[in-house]
Design a protein around this motif. Structure first.
Motif, mmCIF file in Angstrom:
data_model
loop_
_atom_site.group_PDB
_atom_site.id
_atom_site.type_symbol
_atom_site.label_atom_id
_atom_site.label_comp_id
_atom_site.label_asym_id
_atom_site.label_seq_id
_atom_site.Cartn_x
_atom_site.Cartn_y
_atom_site.Cartn_z
ATOM 1 N N GLU A 265 -52.953 27.460 -13.142
ATOM 2 C CA GLU A 265 -51.835 27.928 -13.963
ATOM 3 C C GLU A 265 -50.907 26.769 -14.328
ATOM 4 O O GLU A 265 -50.383 26.718 -15.449
ATOM 5 C CB GLU A 265 -51.065 29.026 -13.216
ATOM 6 C CG GLU A 265 -51.860 30.319 -13.064
ATOM 7 C CD GLU A 265 -51.011 31.466 -12.547
ATOM 8 O OE1 GLU A 265 -49.776 31.293 -12.442
ATOM 9 O OE2 GLU A 265 -51.587 32.533 -12.255
ATOM 10 N N TRP A 266 -50.693 25.859 -13.386
ATOM 11 C CA TRP A 266 -49.847 24.701 -13.669
ATOM 12 C C TRP A 266 -50.455 23.848 -14.782
ATOM 13 O O TRP A 266 -49.760 23.447 -15.716
ATOM 14 C CB TRP A 266 -49.682 23.870 -12.396
ATOM 15 C CG TRP A 266 -48.849 22.629 -12.604
ATOM 16 C CD1 TRP A 266 -47.492 22.538 -12.556
ATOM 17 C CD2 TRP A 266 -49.329 21.309 -12.912
ATOM 18 N NE1 TRP A 266 -47.084 21.251 -12.805
ATOM 19 C CE2 TRP A 266 -48.192 20.470 -13.040
ATOM 20 C CE3 TRP A 266 -50.592 20.764 -13.090
ATOM 21 C CZ2 TRP A 266 -48.299 19.119 -13.329
ATOM 22 C CZ3 TRP A 266 -50.705 19.418 -13.392
ATOM 23 C CH2 TRP A 266 -49.564 18.606 -13.503
ATOM 24 N N VAL A 267 -51.767 23.582 -14.695
ATOM 25 C CA VAL A 267 -52.445 22.769 -15.714
ATOM 26 C C VAL A 267 -52.381 23.470 -17.064
ATOM 27 O O VAL A 267 -52.130 22.837 -18.100
ATOM 28 C CB VAL A 267 -53.915 22.487 -15.309
ATOM 29 C CG1 VAL A 267 -54.660 21.800 -16.457
ATOM 30 C CG2 VAL A 267 -53.965 21.628 -14.057
ATOM 31 N N ALA A 268 -52.594 24.809 -17.066
ATOM 32 C CA ALA A 268 -52.557 25.554 -18.328
ATOM 33 C C ALA A 268 -51.169 25.455 -18.974
ATOM 34 O O ALA A 268 -51.051 25.280 -20.201
ATOM 35 C CB ALA A 268 -52.928 27.014 -18.085
ATOM 36 N N ASP A 269 -50.121 25.563 -18.156
ATOM 37 C CA ASP A 269 -48.759 25.444 -18.682
ATOM 38 C C ASP A 269 -48.505 24.049 -19.264
ATOM 39 O O ASP A 269 -47.938 23.910 -20.361
ATOM 40 C CB ASP A 269 -47.739 25.717 -17.569
ATOM 41 C CG ASP A 269 -47.684 27.179 -17.171
ATOM 42 O OD1 ASP A 269 -48.166 28.013 -17.959
ATOM 43 O OD2 ASP A 269 -47.181 27.481 -16.069
ATOM 44 N N GLN A 270 -48.926 23.024 -18.529
ATOM 45 C CA GLN A 270 -48.710 21.648 -19.007
ATOM 46 C C GLN A 270 -49.533 21.360 -20.254
ATOM 47 O O GLN A 270 -49.079 20.671 -21.173
ATOM 48 C CB GLN A 270 -49.055 20.639 -17.903
ATOM 49 C CG GLN A 270 -48.227 20.786 -16.639
ATOM 50 C CD GLN A 270 -46.727 20.802 -16.906
ATOM 51 O OE1 GLN A 270 -46.220 20.058 -17.752
ATOM 52 N NE2 GLN A 270 -46.020 21.671 -16.196
ATOM 53 N N PHE A 271 -50.753 21.928 -20.292
ATOM 54 C CA PHE A 271 -51.601 21.663 -21.455
ATOM 55 C C PHE A 271 -51.036 22.339 -22.701
ATOM 56 O O PHE A 271 -51.146 21.813 -23.815
ATOM 57 C CB PHE A 271 -53.033 22.144 -21.196
ATOM 58 C CG PHE A 271 -54.015 21.675 -22.221
ATOM 59 C CD1 PHE A 271 -54.541 20.382 -22.155
ATOM 60 C CD2 PHE A 271 -54.387 22.475 -23.284
ATOM 61 C CE1 PHE A 271 -55.426 19.922 -23.116
ATOM 62 C CE2 PHE A 271 -55.275 22.027 -24.243
ATOM 63 C CZ PHE A 271 -55.802 20.741 -24.149
ATOM 64 N N GLU A 272 -50.411 23.491 -22.515
ATOM 65 C CA GLU A 272 -49.783 24.168 -23.651
ATOM 66 C C GLU A 272 -48.690 23.288 -24.254
ATOM 67 O O GLU A 272 -48.550 23.195 -25.486
ATOM 68 C CB GLU A 272 -49.208 25.511 -23.193
ATOM 69 C CG GLU A 272 -48.653 26.351 -24.336
ATOM 70 C CD GLU A 272 -48.180 27.720 -23.878
ATOM 71 O OE1 GLU A 272 -47.524 28.417 -24.680
ATOM 72 O OE2 GLU A 272 -48.452 28.085 -22.712
ATOM 73 N N LYS A 273 -47.920 22.622 -23.394
ATOM 74 C CA LYS A 273 -46.891 21.691 -23.875
ATOM 75 C C LYS A 273 -47.530 20.476 -24.557
ATOM 76 O O LYS A 273 -47.004 19.968 -25.558
ATOM 77 C CB LYS A 273 -46.019 21.237 -22.715
ATOM 78 C CG LYS A 273 -45.235 22.358 -22.060
ATOM 79 C CD LYS A 273 -44.545 21.900 -20.789
ATOM 80 C CE LYS A 273 -43.862 23.063 -20.077
ATOM 81 N NZ LYS A 273 -43.279 22.646 -18.780
ATOM 82 N N PHE A 274 -48.659 20.027 -24.034
ATOM 83 C CA PHE A 274 -49.385 18.908 -24.630
ATOM 84 C C PHE A 274 -49.889 19.280 -26.030
ATOM 85 O O PHE A 274 -49.818 18.465 -26.966
ATOM 86 C CB PHE A 274 -50.556 18.525 -23.724
ATOM 87 C CG PHE A 274 -51.469 17.476 -24.282
ATOM 88 C CD1 PHE A 274 -51.030 16.173 -24.521
ATOM 89 C CD2 PHE A 274 -52.795 17.789 -24.585
ATOM 90 C CE1 PHE A 274 -51.889 15.211 -25.040
ATOM 91 C CE2 PHE A 274 -53.655 16.830 -25.090
ATOM 92 C CZ PHE A 274 -53.206 15.532 -25.322
ATOM 93 N N VAL A 275 -50.357 20.511 -26.170
ATOM 94 C CA VAL A 275 -50.818 20.984 -27.486
ATOM 95 C C VAL A 275 -49.657 20.975 -28.477
ATOM 96 O O VAL A 275 -49.811 20.563 -29.644
ATOM 97 C CB VAL A 275 -51.436 22.401 -27.362
ATOM 98 C CG1 VAL A 275 -51.672 23.010 -28.749
ATOM 99 C CG2 VAL A 275 -52.744 22.347 -26.582
ATOM 100 N N ASP A 276 -48.489 21.446 -28.026
ATOM 101 C CA ASP A 276 -47.310 21.408 -28.913
ATOM 102 C C ASP A 276 -46.974 19.972 -29.305
ATOM 103 O O ASP A 276 -46.606 19.701 -30.460
ATOM 104 C CB ASP A 276 -46.104 22.032 -28.207
ATOM 105 C CG ASP A 276 -46.255 23.540 -28.018
ATOM 106 O OD1 ASP A 276 -47.059 24.141 -28.751
ATOM 107 O OD2 ASP A 276 -45.580 24.104 -27.130
#
Length: 562
Positions: A265-276
């Motif tokens: 879940e932590w990686v998914a949250d950080q990756f979402e910010k990376f996508v932005d």
């Protein structure tokens, strides 16, 4: 709900001042009994069934004074037994089925004294309601027990088909089973509440098959996407493909530890910010791209992937799935070879490992630049959920064609099968063990294809037969009358649903009663009896005459129904 109920007391078989017996012992006999003495009065005549007395199927409450003992159903005519008379001093007996025992400390002042009493809602409202509420609880429990047996069959087999004639409640029961499988609690009495619960839950799907339904509608198919006027043909999961993927992801997550879940879940949250972050770079760049390598650029950010292309590529662009980059990060992939050897990734990622490892490096650089490191947030383990798919009218489609290679996957849950359509380079499909399928099949519909042996072997079939419903407005007399067109022994069946059905002389020998005998839902009537009879029941019976299901001898009976 019954039109009438009865209550009886048996502990004073010789009347007031006589010998007292333990009447509960009569109900604990190998075949439970109720009894009465031999007196020339209305109560004794009622016990024998005279003067609109006790009938098989009636519900009777046994009491001792004001204390209820048990709720029972009459299952035999009256009889005499010397042995039973010696034991219990009563003269006449009837066999009963004990439906429920009362609580030991339960008492009620609602019931008048005397041996046997008949109750009607209009004249004995409070007493009638007491038994009626008890009986409704019994029926609900019996229904849940029946449903639970089918749930256990579904858990064991993974896919079942509820089969029966029109009106036998196949879809109704399928939704009850789905609710119990998903929510693991009692079945909602209010079907509108049940419908909302299921509709708003991602563990439930319902689809209705029809003759033109295909594999491309149900499993995977080609769809056309238009971007800036350019048509692109892509493969896409359909109802079963997508539902199976969701169930499989839940199965995998349920096997992870708390730390693995937390990190994912932590990686998914950080990756979402990376996508932005990448999306902003693409938009702000004059050339509308983000440099992945010296010669390859990300040119667009889609819902689930980066779209990238090379400076001199002639074949257009490729997609890079977010889930592959996240999984590669979680798996600790550092090199191109790590990507190629990672079986958790799609075929597309393995095929284009050079570009995926560069995207992964960019993600790590993003985290390092912002000095973001993983912290355990102590997530709970993911619960393994049941996913239930109802296929209404399952036999109306060509099942072999609709299911394709999934015919194998139905029997061998969890094993990979290869679809004819690859999504992002991956043509693997898995039906996981936590995906359950309930089909409903109208056995009276001869216009549809038959289910072949290969498919039949993979499903457990449950017969759905008509029955008398204990609900307001059920016309039991009309049910009995029309049932005689299909079976000879309707009264025997009503008293014991396990008996062998004897086909009526009006029914063609080519048909089984189980397949065509119209169901109980047609006979639930309130203020619409004439409309239901004229526009629903009689038309289907006339259709049966035309199709040769019913013989001409039934014609006069059908005409006299009006």
């Amino acid at each position: 709900m019954k039109d009438r109920y009865w209550h009886i007391q048996m502990f004073l078989p010789e009347g007031k001042g006589g010998t007292k017996i333990d009447s509960s012992l009569m109900l604990k006999e190998e075949k439970a009994i109720i009894g009465t003495g031999d007196w020339d009065d209305i109560q004794c005549r009622h016990f024998k069934g005279e003067q609109d007395g006790l009938r098989i199927g009636d519900v009777i409450m046994v009491r001792e004074g004001s204390r209820p003992l048990a709720l029972c159903e009459i299952i035999s005519n009256y009889f005499h037994s010397d042995e039973l008379s010696n034991n219990y001093l009563n003269s006449w007996f009837r066999y009963v089925e004990v439906l429920d025992w009362a609580d030991q400390d339960e008492s009620s002042s609602l019931f008048s004294q005397g041996t046997l009493k008949k109750l009607y809602k209009t004249s004995d409202t409070r007493s009638w309601n007491y038994i009626n509420e008890w009986y409704k609880k019994v029926l609900l429990r019996m229904k849940e027990q029946k449903t639970q047996k089918i749930v256990e069959l579904l858990l064991n087999k993974n896919q079942i088909i509820l089969q029966g004639a029109p009106g036998t409640g196949k879809t109704y029961l399928a939704k009850d089973i789905a609710e119990k499988m998903i929510f693991d609690n009692t079945i909602s009495a209010d079907k509108k509440v049940q419908s909302e619960k299921l509709k708003n839950n991602n563990q439930f799907k319902l689809v209705q098959f029809h003759p033109s339904y295909s594999y491309e509608d149900f499993v995977r198919g080609i769809v056309v996407n238009t971007d800036n006027g350019v048509a692109e043909y892509i493969n896409q999961n359909k109802i079963l493909g997508e539902f199976a993927r969701e169930a499989y992801n839940n199965l995998l997550d349920s096997q992870k530890t708390e730390e693995e879940i937390s990190k994912k879940e932590w990686v998914a949250d950080q990756f979402e910010k990376f996508v932005d972050f990448i999306s902003e770079k693409v938009v702000s760049n004059l050339e509308d791209n983000y440099q992945l390598t010296d010669h390859v650029n990300i040119i667009a950010v889609e819902n689930d992937a980066f779209r990238y292309t090379g400076n001199n590529w002639k074949h257009g662009s490729n997609r890079m799935l977010f889930r592959d980059i996240i999984q590669a990060f979680l798996d600790g992939n550092k090199t191109r070879q790590d990507i190629k050897n990672n079986n958790n990734l799609s075929g597309l990622a393995k095929q284009h490992a050079s570009y995926y490892i560069r995207a992964l490096d960019h993600f790590r650089e993003y985290l390092n630049d912002l000095k973001i490191t993983y912290t355990d947030s102590s997530k709970n383990r993911v619960k393994l959920n049941n996913y239930v798919l109802i296929i209404d009218e399952i036999n109306r489609a060509n099942l072999s064609a609709v299911l394709g290679e999934l015919l194998y996957a139905l029997e061998y849950r969890g094993e990979i099968v290869e679809s004819m359509y690859a999504i992002d380079g991956d043509n693997e499909l898995i039906l996981p063990s936590n995906l359950y399928i309930i089909g409903t099949m109208n056995t009276a519909d001869r216009s549809v294809g038959q289910i072949d042996y290969a498919i039949r072997r993979r499903f457990a079939f449950v017969d759905m037969l008509p029955t008398i419903l204990e609900v307001d407005g059920f016309d039991s007399d009309l049910f009995r009358e029309i049932s005689k067109l299909f079976i000879q022994n309707i009264e025997e069946y009503i008293n014991d649903t396990t008996v062998i059905l004897l086909p009526s002389d009006h029914l063609s020998s080519e048909f089984r009663p189980e397949d065509v005998w119209i169901g109980h839902s047609y006979f639930v009537m309130k203020d619409n009896r004439e409309l239901r009879l004229k526009y629903e029941i009689i038309p289907i019976l006339k259709e049966y005459l035309k199709d040769g299901i019913l013989k001409d001898s039934a014609k006069e009976i059908i005409q006299n129904l009006v």
